[in-house]
Design a protein around this motif. Structure first.
Motif: not given
Length: 100
Positions: A51, A54-55, A58, A66-68, A73, A75
């Protein structure tokens, strides 16, 4: 062959099956790189690391669509506006006012 290991982040006991290609962690996307001296992680620590990765990725790429959260996910309003229409799924950040 299954191996008993300790999570390299929190120290909890876990079972690794990566050598037998049957490990639970294979259901997750692979980490780009594991920090030096680190090994397997328990499921909670792996999810948390993914998490954060990915954040951060991005945001670095300027993609704030989006964020996790808890492995899902989510949006953003920005994503929905780029999409240009409502999907009528009751999204959390729907700018079109649709509620289920």
């Amino acid at each position: 062959m299954m191996q008993d290991k300790l999570c390299s982040t929190c120290g909890i006991s876990l079972t690794c099956g990566s050598e037998a290609d049957t490990c639970w962690c294979m259901d997750y996307i692979p980490l780009e790189a594991i920090a030096e001296g680190k090994d397997c992680m328990c499921e909670a620590c792996l999810k948390n690391t993914l998490e954060k990765t990915e954040t951060a990725s991005c945001k670095q790429q300027g993609q704030e669509d989006y964020y996790i959260e808890n492995g899902f996910y989510v949006f953003t309003e920005n994503y929905h506006l780029k999409r240009g229409s409502c999907c009528k799924n009751g999204c959390r950040h729907c700018p079109y006012g649709f509620k289920k």
